[in-house]
Enzyme design. Sequence first.
Site, PDB file in Angstrom:
ATOM      1  N   SER A   1       0.649  -1.295   0.011  1.00 36.25           N
ATOM      2  CA  SER A   1       0.021  -0.176  -0.028  1.00 36.25           C
ATOM      3  C   SER A   1       0.798   1.133  -0.132  1.00 36.25           C
ATOM      4  CB  SER A   1      -0.995  -0.095   1.078  1.00 36.25           C
ATOM      5  OG  SER A   1      -1.681   1.132   1.137  1.00 36.25           O
ATOM      6  N   LEU A   2       1.557   1.352  -0.963  1.00 39.01           N
ATOM      7  CA  LEU A   2       2.321   2.587  -1.255  1.00 39.01           C
ATOM      8  C   LEU A   2       1.573   3.847  -1.282  1.00 39.01           C
ATOM      9  CD1 LEU A   2       5.146   1.924  -3.549  1.00 39.01           C
ATOM     10  CD2 LEU A   2       5.412   1.422  -0.989  1.00 39.01           C
TER      11      LEU A   2
ATOM     12  N   ALA B   1       6.574  -3.237  -5.859  1.00 38.03           N
ATOM     13  CA  ALA B   1       5.781  -1.915  -5.360  1.00 38.03           C
ATOM     14  C   ALA B   1       4.134  -2.315  -5.558  1.00 38.03           C
ATOM     15  CB  ALA B   1       6.177  -0.921  -6.220  1.00 38.03           C
ATOM     16  N   GLU B   2       3.609  -2.188  -4.337  1.00 41.70           N
ATOM     17  CA  GLU B   2       2.109  -2.389  -4.563  1.00 41.70           C
ATOM     18  C   GLU B   2       1.529  -0.836  -4.448  1.00 41.70           C
ATOM     19  OE1 GLU B   2      -0.866  -5.021  -2.327  1.00 41.70           O
ATOM     20  OE2 GLU B   2      -0.712  -3.018  -1.354  1.00 41.70           O
ATOM     21  N   ASP B   3       1.152  -0.389  -5.519  1.00 40.85           N
ATOM     22  CA  ASP B   3       0.679   1.123  -5.720  1.00 40.85           C
ATOM     23  C   ASP B   3      -0.491   1.106  -6.675  1.00 40.85           C
ATOM     24  OD1 ASP B   3       0.481   3.742  -5.475  1.00 40.85           O
ATOM     25  OD2 ASP B   3       1.846   4.224  -6.860  1.00 40.85           O
TER      26      ASP B   3
END
Length: 901
Positions: free
Chosen positions: A561-562, A613-615
Amino acid sequence: MVSLSNQTRFSFHPNNLFVSENSRLGIAGINFPRKIKVKITCFAAENQRQQKQKKKSQSQSQSTSDAESGVDPVGFLTKLGIADRIFAQFLRERHKAIKDLKNEILKRHFDFRDLASGFELLGMHRHMEHRVDFMDWGPGARYGAIIGDFNGWSPTENSAREGLFGHDDFGYWFIILEDKLREDEEPDELYFQQYNYADDYDKGDSGVSAEEVFQKANDEYWEPGEDRFIKNRFEVPAKLYEQLFGPNSPQTLEELGDIPDAETRYKQWKEEHKNNPPSNLPPCDIIDKGQGKPYDIFNVVTSPEWTKKFYEKKPPIPYWLETRKGRKAWLKKYIPAVPHGSKYRLYFNTPDGPLERVPAWATYVQPEDEGKQAYAIHWEPSPESAYKWKNSKPEVPKSLRIYECHVGISGSEPKISNFEEFTKRVLPHVKRAGYNAIQLIGIPEHKDYFTVGYRVTNFFAVSSRYGTPDDFKRLIDEAHGLGLLIFLDIVHSYAAADQMVGLSLFDGSNDCYFHYGKRGHHKHWGTRMFKYGDLDVLHFLISNLNWWITEYQVDGYQFHSLASMIYTHNGFASFDNDLDDYCNQYVDRDALMYLILANEILHDLHPNIITIAEDATYYPGLCDPVSQGGLGFDYYVNLSTSEMWVSLIDSVPDDEWRMSKIVSTLVANKEYADKMLSYAENHNQSISGGRSFAEILFGGVDNGSPRGRELLDRGVSLHKMIRLITFTIGGRAYLNFMGNEFGHPERVEFPTQTNNFSFSLANRRWDLLESGVHYHLFSFEKELMDLDKSKSILSRGRPSIHHVNDANMVISFSRGPFLFIFNFHPSNSYEKYDVGVEEAGEYTMILNSDDAKYGGQGLLTEDQHLQRSISKRIDGQRNCLEVFLPSRTAQVYKLTRILRI
């Protein structure tokens, strides 16, 4: 002064990156709307203009330096052909801010490895000099102490006060806990006596005294004559005193007269001893450099032979080690100040009164249970019982097939499963299924089991719900032995708001780890938000990343959750696809700099590490190199895919599915296709209040009725097709959540008050693998993984998509010599469907979703498995195949023979 600015509109969201007219996939062009921003600035003083010119010249010199080193703060924008002045300026300012941040860090730390290795000093550590050292950060406290069952929970026995040795200017508390001398034992003769805790016995246990060891070192190290003045340190001053003030020497200053200068005295001494026999003393000589000045400068010159001989000498380290004793000698003489397994907490006295905290750097924590306050557990097992690594890390593969797991729900029993059960039951299944990596969620200690692990309280501690630190090491070691990488779903975007076991109000103040006021609280989740601009917070978080790699040998991270950390609105805002959204006042530049710094340091210290990256907002440059203005991640998650599939199977009639939307969402941004991690469904569909695909498609279906069998056939067919196209059309990484590969029919529901704390849905039905529909789905999943394992599908670059037909509901694309064809139509089958291919030749079917062994109807006959191309231009290709496409089926062909015409 008037400044004109053209605002570039550019979409980074996968759903907006599809061009439909010519079946071209990727970035849809750049629009320059007729939009002008006017900025009026008044300059009142000449010195302001001069300062601005000075800063400009400094910036130009910096830019020149960066260019020479291959660094371009806007490099990825240039690569994509994007001209946005405001965002480019934001990137340049961020680049300069990172430089300034690095300079600040190097004022506090020796180097960046030192920044990332705080766990080597902070927390509780065994010291070689029969003691335990403790250090933690609490700048708002006035008094700090360690309390535990080893000192009767006394706040005064092991303490440090502000202003004394135990508290430095940055707020770090240092406490020494001395081991206790046993009865009838004498203290060590040497105050620096060390013990080797790794081995039972050492040379120092031989019974030889320290004096004998030192005598042996002197005798064997010094050559004859060299130790003359070591043994008799007062010989020279005694003779000088006798010469000056002895019975036959001058008795008054008048009688003494003038003392000759050093050079004269040296020449007199040399003349007196010219007939002395040669010795092994250094052949030195002195040259006067004083040249008549009131002070003399002398240069000592020696022979080259003696200089070489001197530098080749080695210090007597082996003798020094002979004074070090082993663990059993220590246990015989001392009682450990903090025995293994001891419970302890950190006691602070603050302006608001005393409080107790679980130390921030604790590596093993027992959370609150049955009304009992949480505490840390000192983990220092004896050498014979400590875990010893057996397997080395596997090589990083060209493509990732990731199996996402939650240890607690991995068992079949309605309970919390542990590391040992996971190692025995799940690891072999993952290997058999054909995956090459495991991603674990909920590993760091967290607040309440039902939070799944996303409200972390203790960032350095393995959750005690699942076992001990050594149990977790065994899990990782066994996984490495099977050739499986281990990733952690790391949560640095927020933290639990719990004050008793977490970091909130850790030292009694509100500005220790988190922001003040509203900024320090997540707007929707009730969690705390880190203050990424603080050097001590950076020290904590980056050390935490390095800790899991160093201590537990994990192979990578998915940063959870970036969007929660990058934006002050936590990602809960509308995005109009302008680059303004990524550089406006709601963007937390400190969080971006933390991510850049973390990626730089991790990849420098551990070159084979993988970061994902989870964005949900797809921040520009996620996977571009830091040197080119990116954030430095290796992969990014295409979050839109699973949302699209859930929407289609749950809400949209089958005959209204649009193939163009499916393809555009799956392919996302073609410029970063290799960096994309795709999944049909992850834990969100089964843990975060949703349902798995299998539960939506055929959950609760009555197989005995005709309608039930029809629904079951539909569900099984779509389940296979959805996974096949998601797997083969995406990037070099694919992910699946535990159990979904065989169509787990039930959602996951953690025990909460709403379900009377039931564990009935907090497990996995592994028994379903033995037969029936679930066995067929798992067999198909194994073939799916084998496509990449044996034929390297995912690492073959971008797919060439040449057929997307919304009317017929057919999709076809190629990837290297492989051809993939999908017919999503719910009822229409096509006897001879023309699909374009570039190469003329023979194509052999290697996978058919309708095969009976995968639970299909087996409508294709044996003779239809081999297709010969026809010279006919279709879909912009020079040749085509005429294939039989039953409804809701997918086929994979391989070019096995090229025909030259």
